[in-house]
Motif scaffolding. Structure first.
Motif, PDB file in Angstrom:
ATOM      1  N   GLY A  63       0.820  -1.200   0.000  1.00 15.50           N
ATOM      2  CA  GLY A  63       0.000   0.000   0.000  1.00 15.50           C
ATOM      3  C   GLY A  63       0.852   1.247   0.000  1.00 15.50           C
ATOM      4  O   GLY A  63       2.074   1.188   0.190  1.00 15.50           O
ATOM      5  N   SER A  64       0.197   2.385  -0.236  1.00 11.86           N
ATOM      6  CA  SER A  64       0.919   3.655  -0.228  1.00 11.86           C
ATOM      7  C   SER A  64      -0.003   4.765   0.257  1.00 11.86           C
ATOM      8  O   SER A  64      -1.230   4.658   0.172  1.00 11.86           O
ATOM      9  N   PHE A  65       0.626   5.821   0.761  1.00 12.20           N
ATOM     10  CA  PHE A  65      -0.080   7.026   1.181  1.00 12.20           C
ATOM     11  C   PHE A  65       0.716   8.202   0.647  1.00 12.20           C
ATOM     12  O   PHE A  65       1.911   8.336   0.959  1.00 12.20           O
ATOM     13  N   THR A  66       0.087   9.050  -0.156  1.00  9.73           N
ATOM     14  CA  THR A  66       0.822  10.105  -0.862  1.00  9.73           C
ATOM     15  C   THR A  66       0.333  11.504  -0.484  1.00  9.73           C
ATOM     16  O   THR A  66       0.493  12.440  -1.249  1.00  9.73           O
ATOM     17  N   GLU A  67      -0.232  11.652   0.708  1.00  8.17           N
ATOM     18  CA  GLU A  67      -0.799  12.940   1.117  1.00  8.17           C
ATOM     19  C   GLU A  67      -0.107  13.525   2.344  1.00  8.17           C
ATOM     20  O   GLU A  67      -0.735  14.242   3.135  1.00  8.17           O
ATOM     21  N   CYS A  68       1.180  13.238   2.534  1.00 10.17           N
ATOM     22  CA  CYS A  68       1.922  13.850   3.641  1.00 10.17           C
ATOM     23  C   CYS A  68       2.145  15.324   3.304  1.00 10.17           C
ATOM     24  O   CYS A  68       2.878  15.647   2.365  1.00 10.17           O
ATOM     25  N   ALA A  69       1.538  16.212   4.049  1.00  8.17           N
ATOM     26  CA  ALA A  69       1.563  17.638   3.733  1.00  8.17           C
ATOM     27  C   ALA A  69       2.742  18.330   4.392  1.00  8.17           C
ATOM     28  O   ALA A  69       3.381  17.805   5.308  1.00  8.17           O
ATOM     29  N   ALA A  70       3.030  19.547   3.922  1.00  6.68           N
ATOM     30  CA  ALA A  70       4.131  20.337   4.462  1.00  6.68           C
ATOM     31  C   ALA A  70       3.934  20.610   5.944  1.00  6.68           C
ATOM     32  O   ALA A  70       2.809  20.806   6.415  1.00  6.68           O
ATOM     33  N   HIS A  71       5.019  20.612   6.681  1.00  7.64           N
ATOM     34  CA  HIS A  71       5.053  20.878   8.124  1.00  7.64           C
ATOM     35  C   HIS A  71       4.366  19.796   8.946  1.00  7.64           C
ATOM     36  O   HIS A  71       4.030  20.003  10.111  1.00  7.64           O
ATOM     37  N   SER A  72       4.145  18.637   8.349  1.00 10.09           N
ATOM     38  CA  SER A  72       3.681  17.447   9.084  1.00 10.09           C
ATOM     39  C   SER A  72       2.460  17.722   9.956  1.00 10.09           C
ATOM     40  O   SER A  72       2.509  17.560  11.185  1.00 10.09           O
ATOM     41  N   PRO A  73       1.342  18.136   9.378  1.00  5.67           N
ATOM     42  CA  PRO A  73       0.144  18.352  10.197  1.00  5.67           C
ATOM     43  C   PRO A  73      -0.359  17.040  10.794  1.00  5.67           C
ATOM     44  O   PRO A  73      -0.168  15.962  10.225  1.00  5.67           O
ATOM     45  N   ARG A  74      -1.016  17.150  11.932  1.00  2.55           N
ATOM     46  CA  ARG A  74      -1.554  15.972  12.600  1.00  2.55           C
ATOM     47  C   ARG A  74      -2.463  15.155  11.672  1.00  2.55           C
ATOM     48  O   ARG A  74      -2.489  13.922  11.743  1.00  2.55           O
ATOM     49  N   ALA A  75      -3.220  15.830  10.826  1.00  3.53           N
ATOM     50  CA  ALA A  75      -4.145  15.128   9.938  1.00  3.53           C
ATOM     51  C   ALA A  75      -3.405  14.134   9.049  1.00  3.53           C
ATOM     52  O   ALA A  75      -3.874  13.005   8.831  1.00  3.53           O
ATOM     53  N   THR A 160       2.764  19.721  13.292  1.00  4.84           N
ATOM     54  CA  THR A 160       1.967  20.938  13.421  1.00  4.84           C
ATOM     55  C   THR A 160       0.545  20.614  13.846  1.00  4.84           C
ATOM     56  O   THR A 160      -0.142  19.816  13.204  1.00  4.84           O
ATOM     57  N   ASP A 161       0.128  21.241  14.938  1.00  5.86           N
ATOM     58  CA  ASP A 161      -1.264  21.195  15.354  1.00  5.86           C
ATOM     59  C   ASP A 161      -1.950  22.400  14.711  1.00  5.86           C
ATOM     60  O   ASP A 161      -1.784  23.537  15.160  1.00  5.86           O
ATOM     61  N   THR A 162      -2.677  22.167  13.645  1.00  2.20           N
ATOM     62  CA  THR A 162      -3.273  23.265  12.889  1.00  2.20           C
ATOM     63  C   THR A 162      -4.386  23.968  13.674  1.00  2.20           C
ATOM     64  O   THR A 162      -4.770  25.085  13.335  1.00  2.20           O
TER      65      THR A 162
END
Length: 386
Positions: A63-75, A160-162
């Motif tokens: 499997g893969s996950f390709t939605e790691c966003a900038a600044h590592s948000p908790r989501a 990051t806790d947005t």
């Protein structure tokens, strides 16, 4: 009498100059691993390198996950961990820069402790690590870095806790990847500005190690040689972007550069204030170092002349001020050198100062040679680079 403590990393293996797929296959075979989930950012997922890596690993990838966003948000952390859990992963493979790698570090804890919500991360933030699993039973990660941020070598995850626009620090000795592969080909599709700015981030690691209030002979030696490799490699890469050896020299310099912070040498004001600019204002980590490091060097110059002279010597000009040399390198790489260029306004200085003073309370943030004791101290640094 000198005294100090050197902490050894839990990292198992570093491979450099080999294709990542070859090194990953060998590692997985040796460890009996068969179910890898690969994780990256949306931009990296569009590259030829990512597609080739997926193909070369073949059936090892479940499997893969390709939605790691900038600044590592908790989501991103919670979503990626859910994918890895659903696929029954026995190893996570992070392919990307610091934001991807830091996010995957915290995904490990989500899988170790079965966390799936902000409330679970809040509890973890308060120190709720489980002792139920022995180290050898824990799921680990592999990292293939695509920038020069050095996140792959540290037990810290900057998340990051947005909800509060705050950068949080999570820490565990097994966050460090079991395997790091320094494959220079992994960096070839990384934007030039990102390679250059994260290279300055690693220069920052070297400089704040050499100037730390709590130095280490081991870390000093690593930082001096790392700084030489980085300066030479960044200049060579700027002149010839396809020079694979220049890219590898930068990667090796990055490894040496982070040796100080990883082994317990505390960081200084450039890193601490930079974390605030990243978490609260979305400034890329590398660019925070581009702007802040020269100003911090000038602010510290009255109390760290000897250390800064070592920085200048490693950069090839021992008689010149270290701040000037770093600023010239930043500008030669066409990176921003003022807060104005980052879109930061003077009206935001009080918030930056307030959050920075909180960050200085972290045990690893006590390395500035000139103590930062008030908001006014931070205002002086910010004003100098505005």
């Amino acid at each position: 009498m000198l005294e100090g403590i050197h902490t050894f990393s839990k990292q198992d293996t570093l491979v450099w100059g080999q294709p990542a797929a070859h090194a990953i296959r060998a590692h997985m075979a040796a460890k009996g691993l068969r179910r890898a989930v690969l994780l990256t950012s949306p931009s990296m997922a569009q590259t030829q390198y990512w597609q080739a890596l997926l193909a070369e690993l073949g059936g090892l990838v479940v499997g893969s996950f390709t939605e790691c966003a900038a600044h590592s948000p908790r989501a991103s952390v919670l979503q990626g961990a859910a994918v890895a859990k659903a696929q029954g992963a026995d190893v996570l493979i992070a392919v990307g820069g610091g934001s991807v790698i830091d996010a995957v570090k915290l995904m490990l804890d989500c899988l170790w402790l079965d966390l799936s919500s902000h409330e679970g991360l809040d509890a973890l933030r308060a120190g709720a690590h489980s002792a139920a699993l022995q180290a050898e039973q824990r799921l680990r990660m592999i990292a293939v870095p695509t920038t020069l941020s050095a996140a792959e070598f540290t037990p810290l995850a900057g998340i990051t806790d947005t909800r509060t626009a705050t950068k949080e620090l999570f820490e565990h000795p097994l966050y460090v990847p079991a395997l790091v592969v320094l494959d220079p080909l992994a960096t070839q599709e990384t934007p030039a500005w990102l390679m250059a700015s994260t290279g300055i981030r690693s220069v920052d690691h070297c400089v704040e190690t050499l100037c730390s209030a709590r130095p280490s002979p081991y870390a000093d030696a690593m930082a001096q040689h790392g700084l030489q490799l980085l300066v030479q490699g960044l200049r060579a890469m700027q002149a010839a972007p396809n020079d694979v050896n220049a890219r590898l020299h930068c990667q090796l310099g990055t490894w040496l550069a982070i040796s100080g912070p990883v082994s317990g040498v505390p960081i200084g004001a450039s890193h601490v204030i930079g974390r605030v600019l990243g978490g609260a204002f979305g400034v890329p980590h590398g660019q925070t170092s581009c702007v802040l490091l020269p100003g911090v060097l000038r602010w510290n110059a009255s109390v760290s002349a000897a250390a800064q002279q070592r920085v200048s010597a490693a950069m090839g000009a021992p008689q010149r001020p270290a701040a000037d040399l770093v600023l010239e390198l930043v500008r030669s790489l066409q990176q921003p050198s003022t807060l104005r260029e980052l879109g930061i306004e003077k009206s935001q200085f009080p918030l930056i100062a307030e959050k920075s003073l909180q960050m200085f309370k972290h045990p690893g943030s006590a390395g500035n040679p000139r103590p930062v004791q008030s908001q006014q101290d931070i205002f002086e640094i910010l004003e100098s680079v505005y």
